[in-house]
Design a protein around this motif. Structure first.
Motif, PDB file in Angstrom:
ATOM      1  N   SER A 171       0.824  -1.217   0.000  1.00  9.57           N
ATOM      2  CA  SER A 171       0.000   0.000   0.000  1.00  9.57           C
ATOM      3  C   SER A 171       0.854   1.262   0.000  1.00  9.57           C
ATOM      4  O   SER A 171       0.326   2.367   0.067  1.00  9.57           O
ATOM      5  CB  SER A 171      -0.922   0.006   1.232  1.00  9.57           C
ATOM      6  N   LEU A 172       2.179   1.094  -0.077  1.00 13.29           N
ATOM      7  CA  LEU A 172       3.085   2.235   0.009  1.00 13.29           C
ATOM      8  C   LEU A 172       3.822   2.449  -1.310  1.00 13.29           C
ATOM      9  O   LEU A 172       3.906   1.556  -2.140  1.00 13.29           O
ATOM     10  CB  LEU A 172       4.107   2.006   1.130  1.00 13.29           C
ATOM     11  N   GLY A 173       4.359   3.648  -1.478  1.00 14.74           N
ATOM     12  CA  GLY A 173       5.228   3.935  -2.596  1.00 14.74           C
ATOM     13  C   GLY A 173       4.517   3.986  -3.938  1.00 14.74           C
ATOM     14  O   GLY A 173       3.287   3.977  -4.032  1.00 14.74           O
ATOM     15  N   ASN A 174       5.317   4.041  -4.996  1.00 16.47           N
ATOM     16  CA  ASN A 174       4.763   4.109  -6.335  1.00 16.47           C
ATOM     17  C   ASN A 174       4.595   2.699  -6.907  1.00 16.47           C
ATOM     18  O   ASN A 174       4.883   1.704  -6.243  1.00 16.47           O
ATOM     19  CB  ASN A 174       5.641   4.973  -7.237  1.00 16.47           C
ATOM     20  N   VAL A 175       4.144   2.628  -8.146  1.00 17.77           N
ATOM     21  CA  VAL A 175       3.845   1.333  -8.747  1.00 17.77           C
ATOM     22  C   VAL A 175       5.106   0.495  -8.929  1.00 17.77           C
ATOM     23  O   VAL A 175       5.080  -0.717  -8.728  1.00 17.77           O
ATOM     24  CB  VAL A 175       3.131   1.519 -10.106  1.00 17.77           C
ATOM     25  N   GLN A 176       6.222   1.141  -9.294  1.00 19.49           N
ATOM     26  CA  GLN A 176       7.458   0.380  -9.457  1.00 19.49           C
ATOM     27  C   GLN A 176       7.858  -0.299  -8.151  1.00 19.49           C
ATOM     28  O   GLN A 176       8.298  -1.453  -8.140  1.00 19.49           O
ATOM     29  CB  GLN A 176       8.590   1.292  -9.945  1.00 19.49           C
ATOM     30  N   TYR A 177       7.728   0.443  -7.049  1.00 18.39           N
ATOM     31  CA  TYR A 177       8.047  -0.124  -5.735  1.00 18.39           C
ATOM     32  C   TYR A 177       7.114  -1.286  -5.419  1.00 18.39           C
ATOM     33  O   TYR A 177       7.550  -2.351  -4.955  1.00 18.39           O
ATOM     34  CB  TYR A 177       7.925   0.964  -4.666  1.00 18.39           C
ATOM     35  N   GLN A 178       5.838  -1.104  -5.666  1.00 19.14           N
ATOM     36  CA  GLN A 178       4.871  -2.165  -5.385  1.00 19.14           C
ATOM     37  C   GLN A 178       5.119  -3.399  -6.237  1.00 19.14           C
ATOM     38  O   GLN A 178       4.938  -4.530  -5.779  1.00 19.14           O
ATOM     39  CB  GLN A 178       3.450  -1.633  -5.603  1.00 19.14           C
ATOM     40  N   ARG A 179       5.560  -3.196  -7.490  1.00 17.16           N
ATOM     41  CA  ARG A 179       5.895  -4.349  -8.329  1.00 17.16           C
ATOM     42  C   ARG A 179       7.077  -5.121  -7.752  1.00 17.16           C
ATOM     43  O   ARG A 179       7.104  -6.357  -7.795  1.00 17.16           O
ATOM     44  CB  ARG A 179       6.218  -3.894  -9.754  1.00 17.16           C
ATOM     45  N   SER A 180       8.060  -4.411  -7.222  1.00 15.16           N
ATOM     46  CA  SER A 180       9.191  -5.085  -6.576  1.00 15.16           C
ATOM     47  C   SER A 180       8.716  -5.878  -5.368  1.00 15.16           C
ATOM     48  O   SER A 180       9.120  -7.028  -5.158  1.00 15.16           O
ATOM     49  CB  SER A 180      10.248  -4.058  -6.140  1.00 15.16           C
ATOM     50  N   VAL A 181       7.846  -5.266  -4.580  1.00 18.22           N
ATOM     51  CA  VAL A 181       7.333  -5.932  -3.378  1.00 18.22           C
ATOM     52  C   VAL A 181       6.558  -7.193  -3.741  1.00 18.22           C
ATOM     53  O   VAL A 181       6.746  -8.253  -3.137  1.00 18.22           O
ATOM     54  CB  VAL A 181       6.450  -4.965  -2.563  1.00 18.22           C
ATOM     55  N   ILE A 182       5.675  -7.096  -4.741  1.00 19.25           N
ATOM     56  CA  ILE A 182       4.872  -8.262  -5.118  1.00 19.25           C
ATOM     57  C   ILE A 182       5.769  -9.365  -5.674  1.00 19.25           C
ATOM     58  O   ILE A 182       5.512 -10.559  -5.482  1.00 19.25           O
ATOM     59  CB  ILE A 182       3.766  -7.876  -6.132  1.00 19.25           C
ATOM     60  N   GLY A 183       6.864  -8.970  -6.330  1.00 21.85           N
ATOM     61  CA  GLY A 183       7.822  -9.966  -6.816  1.00 21.85           C
ATOM     62  C   GLY A 183       8.492 -10.702  -5.670  1.00 21.85           C
ATOM     63  O   GLY A 183       8.655 -11.929  -5.716  1.00 21.85           O
ATOM     64  N   HIS A 184       8.863  -9.974  -4.633  1.00 25.22           N
ATOM     65  CA  HIS A 184       9.482 -10.595  -3.458  1.00 25.22           C
ATOM     66  C   HIS A 184       8.473 -11.506  -2.748  1.00 25.22           C
ATOM     67  O   HIS A 184       8.822 -12.618  -2.316  1.00 25.22           O
ATOM     68  CB  HIS A 184       9.981  -9.522  -2.493  1.00 25.22           C
ATOM     69  N   TYR A 185       7.244 -11.045  -2.623  1.00 31.00           N
ATOM     70  CA  TYR A 185       6.210 -11.868  -1.980  1.00 31.00           C
ATOM     71  C   TYR A 185       5.986 -13.165  -2.755  1.00 31.00           C
ATOM     72  O   TYR A 185       5.913 -14.250  -2.169  1.00 31.00           O
ATOM     73  CB  TYR A 185       4.891 -11.082  -1.883  1.00 31.00           C
ATOM     74  N   THR A 186       5.898 -13.060  -4.076  1.00 32.20           N
ATOM     75  CA  THR A 186       5.682 -14.241  -4.916  1.00 32.20           C
ATOM     76  C   THR A 186       6.827 -15.232  -4.747  1.00 32.20           C
ATOM     77  O   THR A 186       6.612 -16.448  -4.639  1.00 32.20           O
ATOM     78  CB  THR A 186       5.555 -13.829  -6.394  1.00 32.20           C
ATOM     79  N   HIS A 187       8.052 -14.728  -4.723  1.00 36.92           N
ATOM     80  CA  HIS A 187       9.221 -15.591  -4.553  1.00 36.92           C
ATOM     81  C   HIS A 187       9.168 -16.316  -3.212  1.00 36.92           C
ATOM     82  O   HIS A 187       9.455 -17.521  -3.121  1.00 36.92           O
ATOM     83  CB  HIS A 187      10.489 -14.747  -4.663  1.00 36.92           C
ATOM     84  N   LEU A 188       8.777 -15.598  -2.176  1.00 36.64           N
ATOM     85  CA  LEU A 188       8.690 -16.182  -0.831  1.00 36.64           C
ATOM     86  C   LEU A 188       7.646 -17.292  -0.783  1.00 36.64           C
ATOM     87  O   LEU A 188       7.923 -18.398  -0.305  1.00 36.64           O
ATOM     88  CB  LEU A 188       8.345 -15.079   0.175  1.00 36.64           C
ATOM     89  N   ILE A 189       6.449 -17.006  -1.293  1.00 41.50           N
ATOM     90  CA  ILE A 189       5.356 -17.963  -1.227  1.00 41.50           C
ATOM     91  C   ILE A 189       5.608 -19.166  -2.129  1.00 41.50           C
ATOM     92  O   ILE A 189       5.377 -20.319  -1.750  1.00 41.50           O
ATOM     93  CB  ILE A 189       4.023 -17.284  -1.627  1.00 41.50           C
ATOM     94  N   GLU A 190       6.093 -18.901  -3.316  1.00 45.18           N
ATOM     95  CA  GLU A 190       6.309 -19.961  -4.299  1.00 45.18           C
ATOM     96  C   GLU A 190       7.374 -20.946  -3.820  1.00 45.18           C
ATOM     97  O   GLU A 190       7.277 -22.150  -4.071  1.00 45.18           O
ATOM     98  CB  GLU A 190       6.728 -19.348  -5.637  1.00 45.18           C
ATOM     99  N   THR A 191       8.373 -20.443  -3.110  1.00 45.92           N
ATOM    100  CA  THR A 191       9.464 -21.298  -2.655  1.00 45.92           C
ATOM    101  C   THR A 191       9.146 -22.009  -1.353  1.00 45.92           C
ATOM    102  O   THR A 191       9.367 -23.216  -1.221  1.00 45.92           O
ATOM    103  CB  THR A 191      10.752 -20.477  -2.481  1.00 45.92           C
ATOM    104  N   LEU A 192       8.610 -21.295  -0.391  1.00 51.21           N
ATOM    105  CA  LEU A 192       8.386 -21.887   0.930  1.00 51.21           C
ATOM    106  C   LEU A 192       7.079 -22.668   1.031  1.00 51.21           C
ATOM    107  O   LEU A 192       6.953 -23.564   1.859  1.00 51.21           O
ATOM    108  CB  LEU A 192       8.425 -20.802   2.015  1.00 51.21           C
TER     109      LEU A 192
END
Length: 380
Positions: A171-192
């Protein structure tokens, strides 16, 4: 010598590319002299400087620190992979100790508002967690808390803390920042691959996934997160964010229970809507999401999802004359529907199968041979 190695390692991630390259060359020379596995034996000393600088007032120092920690973790991962006994190697043990040293500090550094470069700290946190996937898998399997774990940084509380941080950052920052965050979240969930976190994350992810339909209903995208759409280039970024969030939402489906009827209906409806009305990449992501949802529901009860509504949305996409990728994704949904029907025992299967064949005929007649041939295989 250890202090020199730590200083050189830290310099390898300097924000100035020329300085970083000079340090990297020096590190290669140093590694040649002290051995390729120097990080395995000196990681604790190498981590001291970045852990200290992780809370520096200068954002650039925080970013540099996160990059160094991530780099040390990656070097240990590469060494661990070369051994026959996997994570039980010396490097594997080092990865667990790195988690103990860094995860509490990375969680603390990841709290609060957005600042320039913070996505690197979030990515580092995820990197360290993912590097210890075996330990987290054991913790999930045994429902081990951090307090019960011999490796106190590897447990359910750590995973949930990291997950909560990432979701809040959306919910923070601009769209580029949010895209980075969603990428990190996806990596975390997909792996663990945790158990059931759906209720914990669904509202935040659904808020992003629903942006496309909210914008369409209002007749303008500019009412959605206006701060993120000040520049013309933000709209394509936003659409990629919606597509990524759709994938993340499906990856977050609970692994040890069925969705409730309301949860299934809500998710299915928004995916159908976006598949019909979104821009092509959102439509493809939504159709892929429907494929996943059909398979997921079929594992419990196919009747829990409105199969006819899914097929109607698929039919509209199957005749899309503009985007090949949309028609391919529609065929993917059909393949999952037929697979589910073959395994289902519902009284409605005959009706669903008839409607599915009607959609299939549209794709059999597709002018692109690769689609038509693949559709014909489903007829057999």
């Amino acid at each position: 010598a250890v202090g020199t190695a730590a200083f050189i390692m830290f310099g390898c991630s300097d924000e100035n590319a020329d300085i970083a390259e000079a340090f990297q060359d020096t590190w290669q020379e140093l590694a040649a002299g002290i051995g390729a596995n120097a990080v395995d034996k000196q990681y604790a000393d190498l981590l001291a400087l970045p852990l200290k600088q992780l809370f520096d007032d200068r954002w650039s120092c925080r970013v540099q620190s996160a990059k160094v920690i991530a780099d040390i973790t990656k070097k240990l991962q590469r060494t661990a992979k070369k051994t026959s006994d996997g994570m039980l190697s010396e490097a594997g043990d080092a990865l667990r100790k790195v988690a103990q040293m860094t995860v509490p500090e990375l969680i603390r550094a990841s709290q609060g508002g957005m600042w320039p470069g913070k996505e690197h700290v979030l990515g580092c946190l995820v990197q360290v967690c993912v590097a210890n996937a075996h330990g987290f898998a054991d913790a999930f399997k045994n429902r081990t808390s951090n307090a019960d774990s011999q490796q106190s940084a590897i447990g359910m509380e750590t995973f949930l803390a990291a997950c909560d941080i990432l979701i809040k950052q959306l919910s923070l920052g601009n769209v580029q920042y949010q895209r980075s965050v969603i990428g990190h979240y996806t990596h975390l969930i997909e792996t663990l691959q945790p158990g059931d976190i759906y209720g914990r994350v669904v509202e935040s992810l659904m808020a992003i996934v629903s942006q496309e339909s909210a914008a369409a209903d209002s007749g303008s995208v500019n009412n959605i997160n206006k701060a993120n759409l000040d520049e013309p280039m933000q709209q394509p970024q936003r659409l990629m964010l919606v597509a990524s969030a759709t994938k993340s939402l499906l990856l977050s489906l609970p692994r040890d229970r069925a969705l409730t009827a309301d949860e299934t209906k809500r998710l299915s409806q928004i995916l159908q809507y976006n598949a019909r009305t979104g821009v092509w990449n959102v439509r493809v992501a939504s159709l892929d999401g429907l494929s996943e949802l059909v398979t997921y529901c079929a594992g419990y009860d196919l009747a829990s999802i409105d199969v006819e509504a899914v097929l109607e949305a698929t039919r509209e996409c199957a005749v899309d004359g503009k985007y090949l990728a949309v028609r391919v994704a529609a065929l993917g949904v059909l393949e999952k529907v037929f697979a589910a029907l073959n395994a289902a025992e519902s009284d409605d299967c005959a009706v669903w199968r008839s409607k599915a064949h009607a959609v299939l005929e549209l794709l059999v007649a597709d002018p692109v041979p690769s689609i038509a041939d693949r559709a014909k295989e489903l007829e057999k």
